[in-house]
Design an enzyme around this catalytic site. Structure first.
Site, PDB file in Angstrom:
ATOM      1  N   ASP A 300       0.743  33.924  47.716  1.00  0.00           N
ATOM      2  CA  ASP A 300       0.802  34.917  48.737  1.00  0.00           C
ATOM      3  C   ASP A 300      -0.069  36.025  48.946  1.00  0.00           C
ATOM      4  O   ASP A 300      -0.315  36.775  49.986  1.00  0.00           O
ATOM      5  CB  ASP A 300       2.047  35.633  48.716  1.00  0.00           C
ATOM      6  CG  ASP A 300       3.361  35.036  49.797  1.00  0.00           C
ATOM      7  OD1 ASP A 300       3.144  34.134  50.327  1.00  0.00           O
ATOM      8  OD2 ASP A 300       4.371  35.528  49.717  1.00  0.00           O
ATOM      9  N   ASP A 347       8.262  31.267  37.902  1.00  0.00           N
ATOM     10  CA  ASP A 347       7.456  32.537  38.011  1.00  0.00           C
ATOM     11  C   ASP A 347       6.125  32.424  37.244  1.00  0.00           C
ATOM     12  O   ASP A 347       6.146  31.651  36.299  1.00  0.00           O
ATOM     13  CB  ASP A 347       8.321  33.507  37.168  1.00  0.00           C
ATOM     14  CG  ASP A 347       9.157  34.158  38.334  1.00  0.00           C
ATOM     15  OD1 ASP A 347       9.358  33.716  39.442  1.00  0.00           O
ATOM     16  OD2 ASP A 347      10.145  35.398  37.968  1.00  0.00           O
ATOM     17  N   ASP A 349       4.156  33.478  35.331  1.00  0.00           N
ATOM     18  CA  ASP A 349       3.873  33.996  33.859  1.00  0.00           C
ATOM     19  C   ASP A 349       4.710  32.965  33.037  1.00  0.00           C
ATOM     20  O   ASP A 349       4.478  33.293  31.886  1.00  0.00           O
ATOM     21  CB  ASP A 349       4.169  35.197  33.684  1.00  0.00           C
ATOM     22  CG  ASP A 349       5.679  35.809  33.991  1.00  0.00           C
ATOM     23  OD1 ASP A 349       6.166  35.637  35.048  1.00  0.00           O
ATOM     24  OD2 ASP A 349       6.382  36.404  33.160  1.00  0.00           O
ATOM     25  N   ASP A 444      17.611  34.534  44.514  1.00  0.00           N
ATOM     26  CA  ASP A 444      17.865  33.767  43.541  1.00  0.00           C
ATOM     27  C   ASP A 444      19.442  33.362  43.631  1.00  0.00           C
ATOM     28  O   ASP A 444      20.005  32.316  44.016  1.00  0.00           O
ATOM     29  CB  ASP A 444      17.475  33.965  42.552  1.00  0.00           C
ATOM     30  CG  ASP A 444      17.357  35.091  41.928  1.00  0.00           C
ATOM     31  OD1 ASP A 444      17.856  36.002  42.617  1.00  0.00           O
ATOM     32  OD2 ASP A 444      16.497  35.588  41.002  1.00  0.00           O
TER      33      ASP A 444
END
Lengths: 869, 233
Positions: A300, A347, A349, A444
């Site tokens: 993004d 995600d 990370d 979520d």
């Protein structure tokens, strides 16, 4: 001559001439009078660390002669008699008590053996054996009878003595059954806790409100509302966690063509490439057929460097025309661009282990209606709580309870929800609900709720298969929790799980608990200020005698902590939740209230990860509310003293109870303050601790076995078996193995200390980086050691720990105060410390250390005859 | 008593050095070890601090018809070496002939020692098609290189354990061949002896690698090999 040397050494270590002279004088006197050169005295001197533990291990101080005298007198006169006698008496009594307890618990354990399994006890069998027509009646009679009994236990009004007997009976029962292993005893403990807590609440509603005084009534009702909320959360928590499913992975078929195709999606917005890179490398190394695995970076941030990186390593790169709906929007757009049957989301990370897909996807083949498999989020860097309290890896962290127990408990009710990362979803299911939910900031949980409403199933696999970075500062951590709280409350308002179609009762309860949980802010603030209503305003918030309050409220607290210690034992330290809640309380109170009133408001804020903190600092801004709360409570304590001195006689006990409550509150607030004292984080990329076999190859061609003690994507820590002398910037090669294969990585020595070497791995190629991630982050067992079992089930010990932490919080605060105030406070603290330094200590008895002599002998050939050897 | 020999797939793969190191490593595991050198080059003793000038050995004893047992050297308690001894090329021929003709000769001699030793490690010529002295444990030694890979296709009984010596993890070709052998050679010994500069250095110091550089990776590898050998009993 000798004395002069002593004097000079003292002068050298910073003593003024006068003190050094005095000390040397006493030193000389000692040698003159005591014959210190004699063997007996020399033995004492050689063992001075043992006999004078508080004096001998530090530089000398002026008061030392006096300390030596006091300690010697104590050693000679007091120690030989009293402790031995006292110890003998005590140990005799204690051992008798212990024996009795052990005997009793052994008896009970033996007697209840049939009830100790994971399943329900034989009573259920008896019911099952009754004939089919009778069974409903039997159940009904049984149900009515027990319900009536429970209602009686809760509502029967007792006078003081009766309540006291009742309380002690239940408490004794709880103490007896808590030693019995198995689920039945746990259910029993929970039942006891529910009865006692419900009884307390019933008593509060029926007997403790003062309807004649409006101030009393308002304060009393406020507190009662907070307590009702706490009771509800307790009840829902029991429902949610009493029966964790402990689901195992479902094996995949041998035929690879049956395996589903998977799209791995890695959404990112503003994170560093260094953070995202590892996740991509790890995704590339997932054990899955190559033609069925597609990896996409969903950027993004639309950064060229990401596009370039994606092209270099050969993964997909998806950007979208707009940035609407943040992460959910990003994922929804990516769904339109891809085709895989399953979608794995990480995600940016979260580094998955290579076995991630093989362990999670089996259930999708087994169950056609399965929409989601969630795995725990674990973190390889400490979160602010762990870092600031120094509990990383030694105590369970905040997420441990949720991912270790709550989600697993949800799974029993088919109510596990999506946590945004480390999960696999079925594309068809997501399409069925029209994509990821975009209406709230916690897309979520909302997505999972919709899936459940449409009759899709979910599963939870309690195996840590991926690990990520925890938020690096307290403010970022709180920011993240505010977002979650706001999002969950938004869902509660816009799509309330208690109503609407498609959910069964337990799913509703599980979701409701997850959302209500975030409303804890205001009740917590009420608890932190409630005793002040009496101490400052003289409002009777609980309109009852103090002694009666005690025998109602203490059992309520004791039983709930006993039951929770049993259920949550390995996943949470008792009372730890108090600290977490207190830190967050102020900050989530307002956003959740706001979201409750107007769910449409609120933006998606990205959690910032992967930063570093250069200095120790105190987050004054974050802790301001706690200073105010602490100030109020200190004020309350002042009022308490005033009331004790000048108040009416009959209020004394109430004042004392309120003061204890205030002190408890002060210590909890202190522990929140302790968290706000940020410890610096020195490394940009946090290290993962490990103990992998490795080898070090020097330029000279020498190879040395070593242990890889820690690693990050930028560097590695090595422990060699002998001290290698390597200058910084020496080139070396790090050799690692994975499933029998050797991999080599060029590295530079950065630091060197004895056996330990710090290596930097800056100059790796893409291929080598992928290999490095595969050898380290991505090993199938890489994150398993996070599941170290913590010793649970010691509520009392944890209670004291928490109080000690509170005290530490204020001490830390002192460290960060401006200098003049600090001096003043230190004076207050140092005086008792100085006095204590004169107190005699118990001598240290340590085992003698034995050193192994080298077993090497030189080879010295000598002629001889083999047959005579 | 168990007998062990290492047979290089080709020359120069480091059998003699490895025998010396392995003997020392077994001795470190409290085994009674005899090292026996059947090679006329007489190199084994050099790895174990025997003086280069020492000409004694069993071959010389045989030539002089003196007791062969007395040519042995005691290196340390329960660690013995029986060198070949120094002979001229002409003197070596009859010895070699008798070795070839009387195959049971050495087994008989060793049998007489069996109560004194747990292990006898025999260094013998690689080029012979079969062992001169049949051993309980015979290990083929190879380098992970193309030549050895080619030789592997044709040679020797396939179930004989195959050990990779001098493995250099930096070299991609060696890594690939090791991976290939792991997948196709079930007889591969599941451990490696790495190419460590400490190995030639220890010969320069006339000591087995476990003695000269006990902390080196090669020494650790040999120690693992010794443990593996013990497990084969």
């Amino acid at each position: 001559m000798f004395k002069a040397k002593f004097y000079h050494s003292l002068r050298y270590s910073g003593f003024s001439p006068l003190s050094a002279g005095l000390l040397s004088f006493f030193h000389g006197i000692a040698w003159l009078v005591l014959r210190l050169e004699s063997p007996a005295w020399q033995r004492v001197l050689a063992n001075s660390a043992r006999w004078y533990p508080h004096i001998s291990n530090r530089p000398p101080r002026l008061g030392d002669p006096i300390r030596y005298v006091i300690q010697s007198l104590w050693l000679l006169v007091v120690l030989p008699i009293s402790p031995r006698v006292r110890q003998a008496q005590w140990s005799k009594r204690l051992s008798l008590l212990g024996q009795a307890r052990a005997w009793l618990s052994q008896k009970i354990t033996n007697a209840t053996r049939p009830w100790q399994g994971e399943e329900l006890p034989p009573i259920a069998d008896v019911l099952n054996k009754t004939s089919k027509t009778l069974r409903p009646f039997a159940m009904a009679i049984f149900g009515v009878f027990t319900t009536a009994l429970v209602i009686l236990c809760i509502t029967e009004p007792f006078d003081f003595e009766a309540q006291l007997v009742f309380v002690f009976l239940l408490w004794g029962l709880a103490l007896l059954i808590r030693d019995i292993p198995g689920r039945f005893a746990m259910v029993l403990l929970v039942m006891l806790s529910l009865i006692v807590s419900s009884r307390y609440l019933w008593w509060r509603y029926t007997g403790t409100l003062n309807w004649n005084d409006s101030l009393d009534l308002v304060c009393g009702l406020t507190l009662l509302a907070a307590e009702s909320y706490a009771w509800l959360i307790l009840l829902l928590g029991y429902v949610q966690t009493i029966w964790p499913l402990k689901r195992q992975p479902q094996p995949l078929p041998r035929d690879l063509t049956l395996w589903p195709s998977v799209d791995v999606m890695i959404p990112t917005y503003n994170e560093d490439l260094a953070v995202v890179r590892n996740t991509v490398y790890a995704a590339l190394g997932l054990d899955w057929p190559e033609d069925k695995l597609n990896i996409y970076i969903l950027d993004d941030g639309r950064r060229d460097i990401f596009r370039q990186f994606a092209a270099e390593v050969g993964v997909g790169y998806i950007i979208r025309p707009d940035n609407r709906h943040a992460k959910a929007g990003n994922l929804n757009y990516a769904l339109t661009q891809t085709q895989g049957t399953l979608v794995a989301i990480f995600d940016c990370d979260h580094i998955p282990a290579r076995s991630f897909l093989q362990l999670t996807t089996g259930w999708f083949l087994k169950d056609d209606r399965l929409a989601l498999v969630q795995t725990p989020h674990t973190f390889y860097s400490p979160d602010p709580f762990e870092r600031n309290l120094n509990t990383f890896h030694s105590e369970p962290n905040e997420g441990e309870l949720f991912y270790g127990l709550v989600q697993d408990g949800n799974d029993l009710w088919n109510a596990t929800f999506f946590c945004g990362s480390c999960a696999v979803l079925r594309r068809a299911a997501i399409n069925d609900i029209g994509g990821f939910a975009v209406e709230t900031v916690t897309e979520d949980a909302h997505t999972a709720l919709r899936l459940h409403r449409r009759g899709w199933h979910s599963a939870y696999l309690r195996i840590p298969l991926a690990a990520g970075l925890a938020t690096e500062s307290l403010s970022a951590h709180i920011g993240q929790r505010i977002r979650w709280a706001r999002g969950m409350v938004q869902i509660l308002r816009t799509d309330n799980p208690l109503f609407g179609r498609g959910l069964n009762l337990f799913q509703r309860l599980c979701y409701a608990n997850a959302m209500l949980h975030f409303l804890a802010g205001i009740p917590r603030l009420i608890f932190l200020t409630a005793p002040l209503a009496f101490l400052l305003l003289h409002a009777y918030i609980i309109y009852a005698p103090a002694s009666l309050i005690l025998i109602y409220v203490l059992p309520h607290m004791i039983h709930s902590s006993l039951a929770n210690a049993r259920i949550q034992g390995p996943f949470r330290k008792s009372f730890q939740g108090e600290v977490y809640e207190t830190v967050l309380a102020w900050y989530i109170a307002w956003p959740t209230t706001l979201a409750l009133l107007n769910p449409k408001k609120g933006r998606f804020n990205v959690t910032v990860k992967g930063g570093l903190m250069e200095h120790d600092q105190f987050d004054w801004r974050i802790s301001t509310p706690y200073f105010i709360l602490a100030g109020l409570n200190f004020l309350g304590l002042g009022f308490a003293i005033w009331r004790l001195m000048y108040g009416p006689e009959d209020e004394m006990l109430t004042v004392i109870v309120s003061s204890l409550w205030v002190i408890y509150n002060l210590l909890i607030i202190g522990s929140a303050v302790a968290v706000a004292a940020e410890v610096r984080q020195v490394r940009l990329s946090p290290r993962v601790n490990t103990g992998l076999a490795a080898a070090l190859r020097l330029e000279s061609g020498h190879l040395y076995p070593a242990t890889l003690t820690d690693y990050s994507d930028q560097g590695a820590g090595i422990q060699a078996q002998l001290p290698l002398v390597l200058l910084p910037d020496t080139k070396v090669t790090l050799v690692l193995w994975r499933s029998g294969r050797a991999f080599t990585f060029p590295a530079l020595v950065r630091r060197h200390q004895g056996h330990f070497l710090g290596l930097s791995l800056d100059s790796l190629s893409h291929e080598q980086r992928t290999d490095f991630v595969r050898c380290t982050f991505e090993r199938a067992d890489a994150w398993l050691n996070k599941q170290e079992q913590f010793s649970g089930d010691q509520p009392l010990q944890h209670f004291w720990d928490m109080l000690a932490l509170g005290a530490k919080g204020y001490a830390r605060l002192c460290d960060h105060l401006p200098r003049p105030i600090k001096r003043l406070l230190y004076l207050v603290v140092d005086l008792p410390r100085w006095l204590y330094s004169f107190c005699p200590r118990i001598p240290r008895f340590s085992a003698k250390d034995t050193s192994l002599s080298s077993s090497l002998h030189p080879l010295a050939p000598s002629a001889g005859s083999v047959s005579s050897s | 008593m168990k007998s062990l020999t290492l047979r290089g797939l080709r020359g120069g793969v480091g059998c003699t050095t490895l025998i010396a190191a392995l003997g020392y490593a077994l001795h470190q595991l409290r085994q009674r070890v005899l090292l026996l050198d059947l090679c006329p080059e007489n190199m084994l003793g050099l790895h174990l601090n025997l003086p280069w000038s020492a000409a004694e050995g069993w071959a010389q004893a045989d030539k002089q018809q003196s007791p062969w047992q007395e040519a042995a050297w005691c290196l340390s308690q329960d660690l013995w070496i029986l060198p070949y001894g120094r002979l001229s090329y002409a003197e070596q021929q009859p010895i070699a002939q008798s070795l070839n003709q009387q195959l049971e000769h050495w087994p008989e001699r060793l049998a007489s020692l069996s109560s004194h030793f747990d292990w006898v490690l025999i260094d013998q010529k690689t080029a012979e098609p079969l062992s001169l002295v049949a051993c309980d444990l015979e290990i083929r030694v190879a380098h992970a290189d193309p030549a050895c890979h080619a030789l592997l296709q044709s040679s020797l009984p396939p179930d004989m354990p195959l050990l990779v010596n001098n493995f250099d993890p930096i070299r991609k070709l060696q890594r690939d061949i090791w991976l290939l052998w792991q997948q196709t050679r079930p007889e591969l010994v599941p451990l490696l002896i790495h190419a460590d500069e400490a190995v030639p250095e220890s010969l320069a110091c006339k000591a087995p690698v476990g003695h000269h550089a006990p902390q080196s990776l090669a020494a650790k590898n040999v120690a693992s090999l010794a443990a593996w050998c013990l497990s084969k009993e």
